[in-house]
Each structure stands twice: as structure tokens, then as C-alpha cells.
Motif scaffolding. Structure first.
Motif, PDB file in Angstrom:
ATOM      1  N   CYS A 102     -15.038   2.925 -17.147  1.00 21.67           N
ATOM      2  CA  CYS A 102     -14.545   1.755 -17.885  1.00 21.67           C
ATOM      3  C   CYS A 102     -13.853   2.175 -19.178  1.00 21.67           C
ATOM      4  O   CYS A 102     -13.263   1.346 -19.866  1.00 21.67           O
ATOM      5  CB  CYS A 102     -15.694   0.797 -18.183  1.00 21.67           C
ATOM      6  N   GLU A 103     -13.920   3.452 -19.516  1.00 20.09           N
ATOM      7  CA  GLU A 103     -13.357   3.934 -20.787  1.00 20.09           C
ATOM      8  C   GLU A 103     -12.033   4.663 -20.496  1.00 20.09           C
ATOM      9  O   GLU A 103     -12.038   5.798 -20.019  1.00 20.09           O
ATOM     10  CB  GLU A 103     -14.398   4.846 -21.451  1.00 20.09           C
TER      11      GLU A 103
ATOM     12  N   LYS B 101      -8.421   9.199 -18.774  1.00 23.56           N
ATOM     13  CA  LYS B 101      -7.190  10.003 -18.935  1.00 23.56           C
ATOM     14  C   LYS B 101      -7.522  11.452 -19.247  1.00 23.56           C
ATOM     15  O   LYS B 101      -6.923  12.374 -18.684  1.00 23.56           O
ATOM     16  CB  LYS B 101      -6.331   9.413 -20.057  1.00 23.56           C
ATOM     17  N   SER B 102      -8.470  11.679 -20.158  1.00 21.43           N
ATOM     18  CA  SER B 102      -8.749  13.072 -20.531  1.00 21.43           C
ATOM     19  C   SER B 102      -9.420  13.829 -19.391  1.00 21.43           C
ATOM     20  O   SER B 102      -9.104  14.984 -19.128  1.00 21.43           O
ATOM     21  CB  SER B 102      -9.590  13.143 -21.809  1.00 21.43           C
ATOM     22  N   ARG B 103     -10.341  13.181 -18.665  1.00 23.74           N
ATOM     23  CA  ARG B 103     -11.051  13.884 -17.585  1.00 23.74           C
ATOM     24  C   ARG B 103     -10.141  14.152 -16.376  1.00 23.74           C
ATOM     25  O   ARG B 103     -10.366  15.107 -15.626  1.00 23.74           O
ATOM     26  CB  ARG B 103     -12.257  13.069 -17.118  1.00 23.74           C
ATOM     27  N   LEU B 104      -9.145  13.310 -16.185  1.00 17.13           N
ATOM     28  CA  LEU B 104      -8.277  13.505 -15.008  1.00 17.13           C
ATOM     29  C   LEU B 104      -7.096  14.439 -15.293  1.00 17.13           C
ATOM     30  O   LEU B 104      -6.338  14.758 -14.380  1.00 17.13           O
ATOM     31  CB  LEU B 104      -7.762  12.158 -14.487  1.00 17.13           C
ATOM     32  N   ARG B 105      -7.001  14.861 -16.545  1.00 12.43           N
ATOM     33  CA  ARG B 105      -5.855  15.704 -16.910  1.00 12.43           C
ATOM     34  C   ARG B 105      -5.783  16.968 -16.039  1.00 12.43           C
ATOM     35  O   ARG B 105      -4.713  17.388 -15.635  1.00 12.43           O
ATOM     36  CB  ARG B 105      -5.965  16.078 -18.395  1.00 12.43           C
ATOM     37  N   ASN B 106      -6.948  17.556 -15.763  1.00 12.96           N
ATOM     38  CA  ASN B 106      -6.912  18.791 -14.948  1.00 12.96           C
ATOM     39  C   ASN B 106      -6.955  18.502 -13.443  1.00 12.96           C
ATOM     40  O   ASN B 106      -7.155  19.403 -12.633  1.00 12.96           O
ATOM     41  CB  ASN B 106      -8.050  19.748 -15.346  1.00 12.96           C
ATOM     42  N   LYS B 107      -6.780  17.226 -13.079  1.00 11.45           N
ATOM     43  CA  LYS B 107      -6.770  16.862 -11.654  1.00 11.45           C
ATOM     44  C   LYS B 107      -5.399  16.321 -11.234  1.00 11.45           C
ATOM     45  O   LYS B 107      -5.257  15.782 -10.138  1.00 11.45           O
ATOM     46  CB  LYS B 107      -7.818  15.777 -11.371  1.00 11.45           C
ATOM     47  N   ILE B 108      -4.436  16.457 -12.121  1.00 17.70           N
ATOM     48  CA  ILE B 108      -3.140  15.819 -11.876  1.00 17.70           C
ATOM     49  C   ILE B 108      -2.525  16.248 -10.545  1.00 17.70           C
ATOM     50  O   ILE B 108      -2.033  15.418  -9.779  1.00 17.70           O
ATOM     51  CB  ILE B 108      -2.169  16.094 -13.052  1.00 17.70           C
TER      52      ILE B 108
ATOM     53  N   THR C  32     -16.447   2.247  -8.059  1.00 16.51           N
ATOM     54  CA  THR C  32     -17.177   1.715  -9.215  1.00 16.51           C
ATOM     55  C   THR C  32     -16.944   0.209  -9.349  1.00 16.51           C
ATOM     56  O   THR C  32     -16.364  -0.417  -8.457  1.00 16.51           O
ATOM     57  CB  THR C  32     -16.755   2.474 -10.497  1.00 16.51           C
ATOM     58  N   CYS C  33     -17.376  -0.342 -10.460  1.00 16.83           N
ATOM     59  CA  CYS C  33     -17.267  -1.794 -10.685  1.00 16.83           C
ATOM     60  C   CYS C  33     -15.817  -2.215 -10.950  1.00 16.83           C
ATOM     61  O   CYS C  33     -14.922  -1.381 -11.108  1.00 16.83           O
ATOM     62  CB  CYS C  33     -18.122  -2.178 -11.890  1.00 16.83           C
ATOM     63  N   GLY C  34     -15.608  -3.522 -11.044  1.00 14.00           N
ATOM     64  CA  GLY C  34     -14.263  -4.053 -11.267  1.00 14.00           C
ATOM     65  C   GLY C  34     -13.641  -3.606 -12.583  1.00 14.00           C
ATOM     66  O   GLY C  34     -12.425  -3.445 -12.673  1.00 14.00           O
ATOM     67  N   VAL C  35     -14.461  -3.384 -13.592  1.00 11.73           N
ATOM     68  CA  VAL C  35     -13.911  -2.914 -14.872  1.00 11.73           C
ATOM     69  C   VAL C  35     -13.380  -1.492 -14.712  1.00 11.73           C
ATOM     70  O   VAL C  35     -12.275  -1.167 -15.154  1.00 11.73           O
ATOM     71  CB  VAL C  35     -14.988  -2.955 -15.981  1.00 11.73           C
ATOM     72  N   GLY C  36     -14.169  -0.647 -14.052  1.00  7.49           N
ATOM     73  CA  GLY C  36     -13.767   0.753 -13.872  1.00  7.49           C
ATOM     74  C   GLY C  36     -12.506   0.892 -13.034  1.00  7.49           C
ATOM     75  O   GLY C  36     -11.650   1.732 -13.321  1.00  7.49           O
ATOM     76  N   VAL C  37     -12.383   0.068 -12.008  1.00  7.82           N
ATOM     77  CA  VAL C  37     -11.173   0.134 -11.171  1.00  7.82           C
ATOM     78  C   VAL C  37      -9.961  -0.291 -12.001  1.00  7.82           C
ATOM     79  O   VAL C  37      -8.902   0.343 -11.966  1.00  7.82           O
ATOM     80  CB  VAL C  37     -11.308  -0.768  -9.919  1.00  7.82           C
ATOM     81  N   GLN C  38     -10.129  -1.342 -12.776  1.00  4.90           N
ATOM     82  CA  GLN C  38      -8.997  -1.807 -13.603  1.00  4.90           C
ATOM     83  C   GLN C  38      -8.618  -0.775 -14.664  1.00  4.90           C
ATOM     84  O   GLN C  38      -7.437  -0.535 -14.912  1.00  4.90           O
ATOM     85  CB  GLN C  38      -9.379  -3.111 -14.305  1.00  4.90           C
ATOM     86  N   ALA C  39      -9.636  -0.163 -15.279  1.00  6.57           N
ATOM     87  CA  ALA C  39      -9.345   0.842 -16.317  1.00  6.57           C
ATOM     88  C   ALA C  39      -8.640   2.049 -15.700  1.00  6.57           C
ATOM     89  O   ALA C  39      -7.714   2.613 -16.299  1.00  6.57           O
ATOM     90  CB  ALA C  39     -10.638   1.264 -17.005  1.00  6.57           C
ATOM     91  N   THR C  40      -9.044   2.423 -14.489  1.00  5.63           N
ATOM     92  CA  THR C  40      -8.383   3.553 -13.816  1.00  5.63           C
ATOM     93  C   THR C  40      -6.946   3.192 -13.461  1.00  5.63           C
ATOM     94  O   THR C  40      -6.012   3.966 -13.713  1.00  5.63           O
ATOM     95  CB  THR C  40      -9.152   3.946 -12.528  1.00  5.63           C
ATOM     96  N   ALA C  41      -6.771   1.996 -12.891  1.00 10.09           N
ATOM     97  CA  ALA C  41      -5.417   1.583 -12.484  1.00 10.09           C
ATOM     98  C   ALA C  41      -4.479   1.486 -13.691  1.00 10.09           C
ATOM     99  O   ALA C  41      -3.273   1.707 -13.558  1.00 10.09           O
ATOM    100  CB  ALA C  41      -5.491   0.240 -11.754  1.00 10.09           C
ATOM    101  N   ALA C  42      -5.044   1.179 -14.862  1.00  9.20           N
ATOM    102  CA  ALA C  42      -4.217   1.090 -16.074  1.00  9.20           C
ATOM    103  C   ALA C  42      -3.918   2.475 -16.651  1.00  9.20           C
ATOM    104  O   ALA C  42      -3.007   2.631 -17.463  1.00  9.20           O
ATOM    105  CB  ALA C  42      -4.938   0.237 -17.128  1.00  9.20           C
ATOM    106  N   SER C  43      -4.685   3.472 -16.222  1.00  8.80           N
ATOM    107  CA  SER C  43      -4.552   4.815 -16.804  1.00  8.80           C
ATOM    108  C   SER C  43      -3.731   5.768 -15.947  1.00  8.80           C
ATOM    109  O   SER C  43      -3.201   6.748 -16.452  1.00  8.80           O
ATOM    110  CB  SER C  43      -5.942   5.450 -17.000  1.00  8.80           C
ATOM    111  N   VAL C  44      -3.679   5.501 -14.644  1.00 10.74           N
ATOM    112  CA  VAL C  44      -3.036   6.430 -13.711  1.00 10.74           C
ATOM    113  C   VAL C  44      -1.962   5.688 -12.928  1.00 10.74           C
ATOM    114  O   VAL C  44      -2.203   4.603 -12.409  1.00 10.74           O
ATOM    115  CB  VAL C  44      -4.076   6.989 -12.703  1.00 10.74           C
ATOM    116  N   ASN C  45      -0.798   6.271 -12.830  1.00 10.86           N
ATOM    117  CA  ASN C  45       0.294   5.621 -12.099  1.00 10.86           C
ATOM    118  C   ASN C  45       0.162   5.930 -10.610  1.00 10.86           C
ATOM    119  O   ASN C  45       0.901   6.753 -10.073  1.00 10.86           O
ATOM    120  CB  ASN C  45       1.636   6.112 -12.657  1.00 10.86           C
ATOM    121  N   LYS C  46      -0.792   5.303  -9.972  1.00  9.34           N
ATOM    122  CA  LYS C  46      -1.095   5.566  -8.565  1.00  9.34           C
ATOM    123  C   LYS C  46      -1.771   4.330  -7.985  1.00  9.34           C
ATOM    124  O   LYS C  46      -2.461   3.604  -8.712  1.00  9.34           O
ATOM    125  CB  LYS C  46      -2.082   6.750  -8.501  1.00  9.34           C
TER     126      LYS C  46
END
Ligand code: SF4
Ligand code: SF4
Length: 228
Positions: free
Chosen positions: A66-67, A72-79, A92-106
Motif C-alpha cells: 500500500c506504500e 517503487k524502491s523495492r521493484l527497482r532491481n526487478k525492472i 494483496t488487498c485493493g489498496v495494494g493493487v491500486q498502489a502498485t498500478a499507480a507505481s508501475v506502468n504495467k
């Protein structure tokens, strides 16, 4: 805590229809506590998807999905692993999915439904909100919740009242459906708007009876003064 339950396997597999590869993302917070998105469940999902013929390009289990800054920082080495995948399956929960979708262009597929646990909830810094509807729709809306982002909670598109991108009920607020449209367009997924979403069954918000007899349920249902 936000309680989630994994979506039916057929539904998850249906989301991945037409895709050959996927990156798996789990959460060590509420999703691990719910038994839906911790390291164990991510490994299980990996095996099941591989059996189903999908290539897993990589995986990660982050402390709190959700953060957004953490995501963004943890996925940097998974690009490279994420780039190699057709999509991300977010467990994960709906908040986590939304936060991920807002952070990664995928494209981000939700693997879970978020259910109501009564009482108070942890607070998070981001703007993403989930009303724990029990039947997550983020698959069809580019990872933006229509129930919390649209002022009227519309699930099948815009009401027609927006002006210059702002909501007719609150000119200070972006129209949720314009945000969804833009997100889907950027993901080349505008065809998802053609799907009719039937009226929601809000009885799904409630957790199963077995959850309601646990100490967790009792704890979460205390009021702001700690009373049951
Ligand atoms: S559709 Fe919205 S309210 Fe329902 S589970 Fe998903 S994020 Fe939460
Ligand atoms: S203007 Fe947009 S956000 Fe406001 S109620 Fe209509 S569709 Fe929802």
C-alpha cells in the motif's frame, strides 16, 4: 488490518488469458496475515501458474504494497523481470493493487477480493482507498477503484456530468472515470470498457462465518475507545 481472500482460481486464470508470462507480487503486511499474498502463497501461485503453462519472469514480496514509495524502491532491481512479463499478478488487498498500478506502468491483475473486517483499519499515506466490497473490480478499471474514486461509485462508466476532467459533484476532485479511461488508454486496454459489470452483490463484503468467530474479528470490531 485489511482482510483479503484469494479470488477463485478460474477467475485469476481468466485474467491471464492471452498472456504467456507474468510477474508475481506479494505483500508481507495484511495479505500475509490473511494468508493470501505472503511468500508461501506466492510460491504456491508460481507452481500453479507454471503447471498451467505460464512463464513466471520473477516475483517479489514487499513489506507493504500500500506504500507507493516502497513499491517503487523495492521493484527497482526487478525492472527487467517486470519488462519481460505481460503483466503483474498482485496478491494483496485493493489498496495494494491500486498502489502498485499507480507505481508501475504495467497491467496489474488483482488476485484477491478485499472483505470487510468490521471495526477500525490501519491508515496509509497514499490516496488509494478500498471500501472492501468483497468482489474486486480492479481488473476492469486499470487498477483504479471505481467505488472510491468516482463520487457516485459508478461501476460501468462515467455519469456524463464531468467538466474539464472534474467531478460534477465536487469540482475540486478529478472525475474518477476520466482517470480510469486515461489509465486504460495508456495500457492499451480500452476494450475493457466494453464489458458490462453486473450490479454488485454487497453481501460479499462480509467475511465468512469462520472468520467472524476468530479473535481477529473481535479485535477489529472494537470502537475507537477499544470497546467491543
Ligand atoms: S473494487 Fe474497490 S472497493 Fe472493491 S475490493 Fe477492489 S479496490 Fe476494494
Ligand atoms: S463526474 Fe465522474 S467522478 Fe463524478 S460522479 Fe460522474 S463519473 Fe463519477
Amino acid at each position: 488490518m485489511i482482510l483479503s481472500k484469494q479470488k477463485p482460481w478460474e477467475e485469476i486464470l481468466g485474467y491471464l488469458n492471452g498472456e504467456s508470462s507474468v510477474f508475481l507480487l506479494g505483500c508481507k503486511g495484511c495479505a500475509q496475515a490473511s494468508g493470501t499474498g505472503g511468500p508461501e502463497q506466492v510460491e504456491e501461485m508460481k507452481s500453479k501458474l507454471e503447471e498451467a503453462g505460464k512463464k513466471i519472469t520473477g516475483s517479489s514480496v514487499i513489506d507493504f504494497l500500500c506504500e507507493k514509495a516502497l513499491v517503487k524502491s523495492r521493484l527497482r532491481n526487478k525492472i527487467e523481470q517486470i519488462k519481460a512479463a505481460d503483466s503483474i499478478l498482485v496478491m494483496t488487498c485493493g489498496v495494494g493493487v491500486q498502489a502498485t498500478a499507480a507505481s508501475v506502468n504495467k497491467v496489474c491483475h488483482p488476485a484477491c477480493d478485499t472483505v470487510n473486517l468490521g471495526g477500525s483499519r490501519g491508515e496509509w499515506m497514499g490516496s488509494e482507498r478500498c471500501m472492501e466490497c468483497g468482489e474486486c473490480l480492479l481488473e476492469y478499471t486499470g487498477g483504479i477503484c471505481p467505488l472510491t474514486t468516482c463520487t457516485k461509485g459508478l461501476i460501468n462508466g462515467q455519469c456524463g456530468g464531468a467538466s474539464q476532467g472534474k467531478c460534477e459533484l465536487d469540482p475540486e476532485k478529478d472525475c474518477g472515470w476520466e482517470l480510469i479511461y486515461k489509465r486504460l488508454k495508456s495500457l492499451n486496454q480500452l476494450d475493457k470498457l466494453r464489458r458490462f459489470i453486473p450490479p454488485k452483490d454487497y453481501s460479499k463484503m462480509m467475511p465468512e462465518v469462520k472468520i467472524m468467530s476468530t479473535p481477529l474479528w473481535a479485535l477489529e470490531r472494537t470502537d475507537e475507545k477499544g470497546r467491543p
